[in-house]
Design a protein around this motif. Structure first.
Motif, PDB file in Angstrom:
ATOM      1  N   ASN A  37       0.796  -1.232   0.000  1.00 11.93           N
ATOM      2  CA  ASN A  37       0.000   0.000   0.000  1.00 11.93           C
ATOM      3  C   ASN A  37       0.823   1.273   0.000  1.00 11.93           C
ATOM      4  N   ILE A  38       2.075   1.217   0.396  1.00 13.82           N
ATOM      5  CA  ILE A  38       2.822   2.444   0.621  1.00 13.82           C
ATOM      6  C   ILE A  38       4.203   2.369  -0.030  1.00 13.82           C
ATOM      7  N   GLY A  39       4.652   3.499  -0.550  1.00 12.00           N
ATOM      8  CA  GLY A  39       5.946   3.557  -1.229  1.00 12.00           C
ATOM      9  C   GLY A  39       7.101   3.701  -0.264  1.00 12.00           C
ATOM     10  N   GLN A  40       7.217   2.746   0.640  1.00 13.01           N
ATOM     11  CA  GLN A  40       8.334   2.729   1.583  1.00 13.01           C
ATOM     12  C   GLN A  40       9.337   1.670   1.119  1.00 13.01           C
ATOM     13  N   PRO A  41      10.408   2.085   0.425  1.00 12.81           N
ATOM     14  CA  PRO A  41      11.367   1.101  -0.096  1.00 12.81           C
ATOM     15  C   PRO A  41      12.024   0.306   1.021  1.00 12.81           C
ATOM     16  N   ASP A  42      12.352  -0.948   0.708  1.00 15.64           N
ATOM     17  CA  ASP A  42      13.125  -1.744   1.658  1.00 15.64           C
ATOM     18  C   ASP A  42      14.619  -1.674   1.336  1.00 15.64           C
ATOM     19  N   ILE A  43      14.953  -0.835   0.328  1.00 16.82           N
ATOM     20  CA  ILE A  43      16.359  -0.625  -0.042  1.00 16.82           C
ATOM     21  C   ILE A  43      17.075   0.078   1.103  1.00 16.82           C
ATOM     22  N   LYS A  44      18.293  -0.334   1.403  1.00 17.77           N
ATOM     23  CA  LYS A  44      19.025   0.274   2.505  1.00 17.77           C
ATOM     24  C   LYS A  44      19.407   1.723   2.188  1.00 17.77           C
ATOM     25  N   THR A  45      19.262   2.582   3.184  1.00 21.54           N
ATOM     26  CA  THR A  45      19.723   3.964   3.078  1.00 21.54           C
ATOM     27  C   THR A  45      21.243   3.950   2.913  1.00 21.54           C
ATOM     28  N   PRO A  46      21.800   4.824   2.040  1.00 20.65           N
ATOM     29  CA  PRO A  46      23.253   4.844   1.889  1.00 20.65           C
ATOM     30  C   PRO A  46      23.967   5.016   3.234  1.00 20.65           C
ATOM     31  N   GLU A  47      24.925   4.166   3.483  1.00 20.20           N
ATOM     32  CA  GLU A  47      25.646   4.190   4.761  1.00 20.20           C
ATOM     33  C   GLU A  47      26.300   5.541   5.011  1.00 20.20           C
ATOM     34  N   ILE A  48      26.735   6.199   3.932  1.00 19.60           N
ATOM     35  CA  ILE A  48      27.417   7.492   4.066  1.00 19.60           C
ATOM     36  C   ILE A  48      26.518   8.531   4.717  1.00 19.60           C
ATOM     37  N   LYS A 236      12.630   8.941  -1.717  1.00 23.20           N
ATOM     38  CA  LYS A 236      12.709   7.718  -2.516  1.00 23.20           C
ATOM     39  C   LYS A 236      14.104   7.541  -3.114  1.00 23.20           C
ATOM     40  N   ARG A 237      14.717   8.662  -3.502  1.00 30.60           N
ATOM     41  CA  ARG A 237      16.007   8.600  -4.199  1.00 30.60           C
ATOM     42  C   ARG A 237      17.048   7.852  -3.387  1.00 30.60           C
ATOM     43  N   TYR A 238      17.097   8.155  -2.071  1.00 24.69           N
ATOM     44  CA  TYR A 238      18.103   7.523  -1.222  1.00 24.69           C
ATOM     45  C   TYR A 238      17.470   6.620  -0.167  1.00 24.69           C
ATOM     46  N   SER A 239      16.200   6.260  -0.353  1.00 25.08           N
ATOM     47  CA  SER A 239      15.483   5.463   0.629  1.00 25.08           C
ATOM     48  C   SER A 239      15.598   6.109   2.016  1.00 25.08           C
ATOM     49  N   MET A 240      15.241   7.398   2.050  1.00 23.94           N
ATOM     50  CA  MET A 240      15.347   8.206   3.273  1.00 23.94           C
ATOM     51  C   MET A 240      14.019   8.899   3.567  1.00 23.94           C
ATOM     52  N   CYS A 241      12.930   8.133   3.515  1.00 24.84           N
ATOM     53  CA  CYS A 241      11.599   8.725   3.701  1.00 24.84           C
ATOM     54  C   CYS A 241      11.481   9.450   5.040  1.00 24.84           C
ATOM     55  N   ILE A 245      13.124  15.568   4.016  1.00 18.47           N
ATOM     56  CA  ILE A 245      13.819  16.671   3.349  1.00 18.47           C
ATOM     57  C   ILE A 245      13.471  16.656   1.868  1.00 18.47           C
ATOM     58  N   GLY A 246      13.030  17.779   1.373  1.00 22.47           N
ATOM     59  CA  GLY A 246      12.745  17.958  -0.041  1.00 22.47           C
ATOM     60  C   GLY A 246      13.211  19.333  -0.462  1.00 22.47           C
ATOM     61  N   CYS A 247      12.762  19.783  -1.620  1.00 25.61           N
ATOM     62  CA  CYS A 247      13.093  21.138  -2.036  1.00 25.61           C
ATOM     63  C   CYS A 247      12.136  21.625  -3.112  1.00 25.61           C
ATOM     64  N   LEU A 248      12.020  22.928  -3.198  1.00 22.77           N
ATOM     65  CA  LEU A 248      11.306  23.611  -4.265  1.00 22.77           C
ATOM     66  C   LEU A 248      12.353  24.292  -5.124  1.00 22.77           C
ATOM     67  N   VAL A 249      12.241  24.130  -6.436  1.00 13.83           N
ATOM     68  CA  VAL A 249      13.242  24.677  -7.354  1.00 13.83           C
ATOM     69  C   VAL A 249      12.546  25.476  -8.453  1.00 13.83           C
ATOM     70  N   SER A 250      12.998  26.697  -8.659  1.00 12.43           N
ATOM     71  CA  SER A 250      12.446  27.508  -9.744  1.00 12.43           C
ATOM     72  C   SER A 250      13.426  28.617 -10.110  1.00 12.43           C
TER      73      SER A 250
END
Length: 397
Positions: A37-48, A236-241, A245-250
């Motif tokens: 039901n939810i877009g919570q990846p099980d991919i590991k967050t980058p260790e860095i 989603k990009r780094y599996s860091m839900c 942190i996001g951003c607005l760009v314009s």
């Protein structure tokens, strides 16, 4: 007793989260629940990223700047440059998730009663954000049979009124997984210029594109700098839900100046999360290559399994990690609740997101669900088997 606001009464429930109590009750009964039901990846967050927080020398956890730390924004701009998107740190505002970025965008460009055109089905929270901002969502229907491709421009033009302020897209799409082509983006660019509208693109799934097709950002399109607003996120990009942190760009200075006032009103984005995200930007490309390979395999595994089930249809996604599935049932809300309350197969069941909540038009998508293929392939195969057995057992009243 004091009354609740009309806005609060009209705030929609999340089709993704509203069934959580039923899932928790099922688990307490000993039933294993596969969360589709939810877009919570099980991919590991980058260790860095995790190490950056662990090794932080901070002694006082201070406010950050309202627009986000300068170092982090500079690094975001460098990331975009690698994506062939030329923006500066001054054209970026760091937000508390992509959700806040969209709220800032809506507050910046629209007044109560104004309208935003969105191809449906769309990310369910757009309805909630619009309600919060007292803005009307005007849906333009995209077809399951076309894999949810961009509707004809003529369909958009029919809906434009003096109240229309923007067109909003999600690319790649949530919940459809559809990836808009360069040609489709160019059609939208021409349309917003013609009618003097903003084009807002939620591009949080930019990295996740499949079958050799590349993502084309609205910020890559020439001639629409004053019209384009991008919503982005690390979730989603780094599996860091959980970083939020996001951003607005314009490149539109008035948009950035105004959005910054909203950012100042909420003070600042989280300091520790920005430290983690700054480090995450150093993640090697091999990380994404491995993740994309995994998602392609998961997509192919799930789609193949679903297509074998009698009466089931699936729109094949080109990006993100969702698909819309049409089921031989009358009401997916009832079915999803029944799966958790009354059904299990060998002690296991599944949790899906009823797709009607991803539409603004009433009585659309009642026989559809969104499935997030964020589980390992073995679990996806088990989930497909459970769905097949459930459809055989469901009374479908």
């Amino acid at each position: 007793m004091p009354g609740i606001s009309i806005k609060g009464i009209h705030m929609p429930e999340s089709p993704i989260r509203k069934l959580v109590p039923y899932a928790e009750t099922a688990k307490k009964r000993g039933t294993k629940v596969y969360h589709l039901n939810i877009g919570q990846p099980d991919i590991k967050t980058p260790e860095i990223a995790l190490e950056a927080v662990k090794n932080s020398a901070i002694e006082v956890l201070e406010y950050s700047r309202s627009e986000g730390s300068e170092i982090y924004r500079e690094k975001i701009a460098a990331y975009y440059k690698k994506c062939d998107i030329n923006v500066t740190a001054e054209e970026i505002i760091v937000t508390t998730g992509g959700s806040e970025a969209l709220l800032f965008a809506l507050g910046t460009i629209a007044d109560p009663g104004d309208e935003i055109i969105i191809p449906e089905p769309f990310y369910a929270n757009y309805n909630g954000f619009a309600t919060s901002a007292n803005i009307k969502v005007v849906p333009v229907f995209s077809k399951f049979e076309d894999n949810f491709a961009l509707p004809p421009v003529e369909e958009f033009e029919k809906l434009i009124t003096p109240k229309t302020k923007a067109i909003l897209i999600c690319n790649p799409g949530n919940p459809t997984g559809y990836l808009y082509s360069k040609e489709e983006i160019q059609k939208l660019a021409a349309l917003v210029k013609k009618h003097d509208l903003f084009l807002i693109a939620d591009e949080v799934y930019r990295e996740f594109t499949y079958d050799g097709v590349q993502h084309y950002s609205i910020l890559q399109e020439e001639g629409i700098d004053e019209y384009a607003i991008v919503i982005d996120s690390v979730s989603k990009r780094y599996s860091m839900c959980g970083a939020r942190i996001g951003c607005l760009v314009s490149k539109n200075k008035a948009v950035i100046t105004t959005a910054l006032k909203f950012a100042q009103a909420r003070l600042s984005p989280p300091t520790l999360a920005q430290i983690a995200c700054e480090a995450a930007l150093e993640t090697p490309q091999s990380y994404f290559e491995d993740v994309i390979t995994e998602y392609v395999e998961r997509r192919n595994t799930l789609v193949a399994a679903l297509e074998k089930i009698e009466g089931v249809q699936v729109a094949k996604p080109k990006g993100a990690f969702y698909c819309i599935v049409k089921l031989p049932i009358k009401n997916a809300d009832n079915f999803a609740q029944w799966l958790l309350e009354s059904f299990n197969y060998k002690g296991e069941t599944i949790m899906v997101a009823p797709a009607a909540g991803f539409y603004s038009s009433p009585n659309i998508g009642l026989d559809e669900v969104r499935i997030a293929y964020v589980l390992k392939k073995e679990d996806l195969l088990n989930a497909a088997t459970i769905l097949e057995q459930a459809l055989k057992a469901y009374p479908n009243e």
